[in-house]
Design a protein around this motif. Structure first.
Motif, PDB file in Angstrom:
ATOM      1  N   LYS A 103       0.845  -1.201   0.000  1.00  0.00           N
ATOM      2  CA  LYS A 103       0.000   0.000   0.000  1.00  0.00           C
ATOM      3  C   LYS A 103       0.876   1.246   0.000  1.00  0.00           C
ATOM      4  CE  LYS A 103      -3.902   2.116   2.511  1.00  0.00           C
ATOM      5  NZ  LYS A 103      -4.761   2.281   1.308  1.00  0.00           N
ATOM      6  N   ARG A 104       1.927   1.234   0.828  1.00  0.00           N
ATOM      7  CA  ARG A 104       2.831   2.386   0.875  1.00  0.00           C
ATOM      8  C   ARG A 104       3.590   2.521  -0.435  1.00  0.00           C
ATOM      9  NH1 ARG A 104       3.436   7.260   1.471  1.00  0.00           N
ATOM     10  NH2 ARG A 104       5.525   8.012   1.963  1.00  0.00           N
ATOM     11  N   LEU A 105       3.978   1.407  -1.048  1.00  0.00           N
ATOM     12  CA  LEU A 105       4.696   1.452  -2.316  1.00  0.00           C
ATOM     13  C   LEU A 105       3.824   2.098  -3.401  1.00  0.00           C
ATOM     14  CD1 LEU A 105       7.238   0.661  -3.931  1.00  0.00           C
ATOM     15  CD2 LEU A 105       6.134  -1.554  -4.395  1.00  0.00           C
ATOM     16  N   VAL A 106       2.562   1.697  -3.464  1.00  0.00           N
ATOM     17  CA  VAL A 106       1.639   2.287  -4.436  1.00  0.00           C
ATOM     18  C   VAL A 106       1.453   3.770  -4.156  1.00  0.00           C
ATOM     19  CG1 VAL A 106      -0.753   2.300  -5.249  1.00  0.00           C
ATOM     20  CG2 VAL A 106       0.440   0.128  -4.926  1.00  0.00           C
ATOM     21  N   ASP A 107       1.335   4.132  -2.884  1.00  0.00           N
ATOM     22  CA  ASP A 107       1.167   5.542  -2.524  1.00  0.00           C
ATOM     23  C   ASP A 107       2.359   6.373  -3.002  1.00  0.00           C
ATOM     24  OD1 ASP A 107      -1.298   5.293  -1.339  1.00  0.00           O
ATOM     25  OD2 ASP A 107      -0.506   5.050   0.690  1.00  0.00           O
ATOM     26  N   MET A 108       3.570   5.850  -2.804  1.00  0.00           N
ATOM     27  CA  MET A 108       4.765   6.595  -3.190  1.00  0.00           C
ATOM     28  C   MET A 108       4.870   6.732  -4.703  1.00  0.00           C
ATOM     29  SD  MET A 108       7.535   5.035  -0.476  1.00  0.00           S
ATOM     30  CE  MET A 108       8.898   5.939  -1.194  1.00  0.00           C
ATOM     31  N   LEU A 109       4.610   5.636  -5.430  1.00  0.00           N
ATOM     32  CA  LEU A 109       4.755   5.655  -6.882  1.00  0.00           C
ATOM     33  C   LEU A 109       3.607   6.413  -7.548  1.00  0.00           C
ATOM     34  CD1 LEU A 109       5.978   1.987  -7.511  1.00  0.00           C
ATOM     35  CD2 LEU A 109       7.347   4.078  -7.460  1.00  0.00           C
ATOM     36  N   LEU A 110       2.380   5.990  -7.260  1.00  0.00           N
ATOM     37  CA  LEU A 110       1.225   6.610  -7.899  1.00  0.00           C
ATOM     38  C   LEU A 110       0.971   8.005  -7.339  1.00  0.00           C
ATOM     39  CD1 LEU A 110      -1.062   6.395  -9.899  1.00  0.00           C
ATOM     40  CD2 LEU A 110      -2.426   5.193  -8.160  1.00  0.00           C
ATOM     41  N   GLY A 111       1.053   8.139  -6.018  1.00  0.00           N
ATOM     42  CA  GLY A 111       0.838   9.447  -5.401  1.00  0.00           C
ATOM     43  C   GLY A 111       1.882  10.464  -5.851  1.00  0.00           C
ATOM     44  N   GLY A 171     -11.897   7.494  -0.383  1.00  0.00           N
ATOM     45  CA  GLY A 171     -12.176   6.321   0.430  1.00  0.00           C
ATOM     46  C   GLY A 171     -13.641   5.948   0.369  1.00  0.00           C
ATOM     47  N   PRO A 172     -14.081   5.066   1.254  1.00  0.00           N
ATOM     48  CA  PRO A 172     -15.482   4.631   1.245  1.00  0.00           C
ATOM     49  C   PRO A 172     -16.472   5.778   1.351  1.00  0.00           C
ATOM     50  CG  PRO A 172     -14.166   3.223   2.675  1.00  0.00           C
ATOM     51  CD  PRO A 172     -13.281   4.362   2.276  1.00  0.00           C
ATOM     52  N   ASP A 202      -8.547  -0.984  -3.077  1.00  0.00           N
ATOM     53  CA  ASP A 202      -8.028   0.361  -3.296  1.00  0.00           C
ATOM     54  C   ASP A 202      -8.194   0.777  -4.755  1.00  0.00           C
ATOM     55  OD1 ASP A 202      -7.343   0.799  -0.697  1.00  0.00           O
ATOM     56  OD2 ASP A 202      -5.183   0.916  -1.022  1.00  0.00           O
ATOM     57  N   CYS A 203      -7.873  -0.123  -5.665  1.00  0.00           N
ATOM     58  CA  CYS A 203      -8.003   0.181  -7.097  1.00  0.00           C
ATOM     59  C   CYS A 203      -9.458   0.464  -7.463  1.00  0.00           C
ATOM     60  CB  CYS A 203      -7.470  -0.980  -7.932  1.00  0.00           C
ATOM     61  SG  CYS A 203      -5.681  -1.206  -7.820  1.00  0.00           S
ATOM     62  N   GLN A 204     -10.369  -0.333  -6.909  1.00  0.00           N
ATOM     63  CA  GLN A 204     -11.797  -0.140  -7.196  1.00  0.00           C
ATOM     64  C   GLN A 204     -12.273   1.217  -6.680  1.00  0.00           C
ATOM     65  OE1 GLN A 204     -13.309  -3.673  -5.261  1.00  0.00           O
ATOM     66  NE2 GLN A 204     -13.347  -4.848  -7.167  1.00  0.00           N
TER      67      GLN A 204
END
Length: 202
Positions: free
Chosen positions: A9-17, A153-154, A184-186
């Motif tokens: 989750k953190r990896l996606v946040d760093m790359l995508l964010g 988020g939700p 998260d993707c959804q």
């Protein structure tokens, strides 16, 4: 979240964010210019919010209200008389005309990509809340603080400001308890039509 879920989750946040932060720079410059030309006051609004495990952090947003909006809040609402620990003022008189447009299209939230890069927030998670509101939480409600708060988020895909507080907490706790990167993707994909529809965007 489990160790591998936290890592990815953190990896996606760093790359995508981080990528979204860079791509949004031209939009941020235009919004900043529009706010500067619209009248006096700072371009950015900074406020302490409560993050994961109750840790406070400074959230960044484009200013959508009058410069003295925080002082005016006491005249609009009595926090001690709230039936539940949340408030969202429909047709808030503190919001500027430009700010109403920014909120309608969630453009005021773009600087929070920097919060994601810093690690204060995630792209997806529970909505970050003010300390004075979190102080009124019961133990069940505080469980929503077990993960980083999110830009979306939700809540954001299920009515935003129109969603009752307890319904929001149930959705956020279900998100946490059944977490997956697919979820998260959804939510990220569902955020786009939610923003376009604008339901609850006060």
């Amino acid at each position: 979240l489990s160790g591998h879920h936290r890592f990815f989750k953190r990896l996606v946040d760093m790359l995508l964010g981080g990528g979204l932060f860079v791509l949004s720079l031209p939009i941020m410059l235009l919004v900043a210019l529009a706010i500067r030309l619209s009248g006096p006051g700072p371009v950015l609004f900074r406020q302490e919010r409560i993050g994961q495990d109750g840790k406070p952090f400074m959230v960044y947003k484009f200013r959508s209200m009058h410069p003295n909006a925080e002082e005016e809040l006491e005249q609009l609402i009595d926090l001690d008389a709230l039936p539940e620990p949340m408030f969202k003022i429909k047709d808030d008189p503190r919001i500027t005309p430009l700010g109403r447009f920014l909120r309608r299209w969630s453009l005021d939230e773009i600087p929070q990509f920097w919060n994601v890069v810093k690690g204060d927030m995630s792209l997806v998670g529970p909505r970050p809340e003010e300390a004075r509101i979190v102080a009124r939480y019961n133990d069940w409600q505080r469980r929503r603080l077990s993960v980083r708060p999110g830009i979306t988020g939700p809540m954001q895909i299920n009515g935003r400001g129109a969603l009752p507080f307890n319904d929001r907490v149930r959705l956020e706790l279900a998100y946490i308890e059944h977490y997956s990167l697919l979820t998260d993707c959804q939510i990220l994909l569902q955020t786009i039509p939610a923003v376009i529809k604008g339901h609850g965007a006060w």
